[in-house]
Design an enzyme around this catalytic site. Structure first.
Site, PDB file in Angstrom:
ATOM      1  N   ASP A 184      -2.519  10.861   9.944  1.00 22.53           N
ATOM      2  CA  ASP A 184      -2.535  10.644   8.502  1.00 22.53           C
ATOM      3  C   ASP A 184      -3.176  11.858   7.840  1.00 22.53           C
ATOM      4  OD1 ASP A 184      -1.497   8.194   9.073  1.00 22.53           O
ATOM      5  OD2 ASP A 184      -3.174   7.015   8.298  1.00 22.53           O
ATOM      6  N   ASP A 219       4.349  -2.292   3.759  1.00 23.42           N
ATOM      7  CA  ASP A 219       2.910  -2.451   3.932  1.00 23.42           C
ATOM      8  C   ASP A 219       2.487  -3.698   3.166  1.00 23.42           C
ATOM      9  OD1 ASP A 219       3.129   0.052   5.164  1.00 23.42           O
ATOM     10  OD2 ASP A 219       2.767   1.086   3.270  1.00 23.42           O
TER      11      ASP A 219
END
Length: 245
Positions: free
Chosen positions: A8, A129
């Site tokens: 990330d 998500d």
């Protein structure tokens, strides 16, 4: 079954967040290319990358870091974060990204996903998500009023390569993957599902290889790899043994 190590990106660095909160970011490596090279050396075969700044900005922000990784690894890389139009999809695929992940735009602009998946078969995934059952957008900063299943079903016949399903409540907290919700989604759609959020230990890898999880394409491992709770060699050996069985 694929175990995807996660990188990330925030401010050009390799970080992990807790529950998607940019204020709760831990820097694990200042050099994303070195981290990618390390994952390749450990034997991983597919890399999962998210441009966190891009997810909030709605456009690529950490392009330089992504490109630096593409130069040092030969394994396929899937990328999400800030991919909101066809031009961005085309740009990343042209630069060597194997598969793009469309998240917010899958909720806001489903036609984009269908158009991209048709133009680039097998190279477009959808990132869903979920927080309290509802899909979050704009880098998880906002919640929509639709469920992951509702979104996934929109793309059943669109040629989407995979759905990456993340339980935000577990992400970065090492609480274990939400198997119940992930497997329920995988059983309800024909698109391959990848589990994300909360992978904590070798027990999650074993669960991934159990018969009940046989509809999953794989899982994404983040913090557990970075803080040593998951041994890459042990995890990959388990997966290889299951593949050979």
């Amino acid at each position: 079954m694929i175990l995807f190590p996660a990188i990330d990106l925030k401010n050009g660095q390799c970080v992990r967040l807790e529950q998607g909160d940019m204020a709760r970011a831990t820097v694990f490596n200042l050099d994303p290319a070195a981290q990618a090279r390390s994952f390749a050396a450990q034997g991983f075969q597919y890399l999962h990358v998210v441009d966190l700044d891009g997810a909030f900005a709605g456009k690529p922000v950490n392009a330089q870091a992504v490109e630096s990784m593409l130069k040092v690894v030969s394994m396929p890389v899937q990328l999400g974060g800030g991919i909101r139009d066809l031009k961005t999809v085309e740009g990343w695929l042209a630069k060597g990204i194997s598969r793009v992940i469309i998240g917010t735009a899958a909720v806001r602009d489903p036609a984009l996903v269908k158009q991209a998946a048709k133009k680039f078969p097998g190279r477009v995934a959808v990132g869903l998500d979920a927080r309290d059952g509802k899909v979050a957008v704009e880098g998880w900063a906002e919640s929509s009023q639709v469920t992951a299943l509702e979104i996934a079903q929109r793309f059943e016949d669109a040629g989407v390569a995979a759905i990456i399903f993340t339980d935000i409540a577990r992400d970065g907290l090492l609480k274990g993957i939400n198997w119940e919700a992930t497997i329920a989604l995988a059983e309800a759609v024909s698109i391959p599902v990848i589990a994300s959020g909360g992978l904590a230990s070798i027990d999650d890898v074993k669960a991934l290889l159990s018969p009940r999880a046989n509809k999953l394409e794989g899982a994404i491992a983040g913090r557990a790899l970075y803080d040593g709770r998951l041994d890459p060699a042990e995890a990959l050996a388990l997966i290889d043994a299951a593949r050979a069985a």
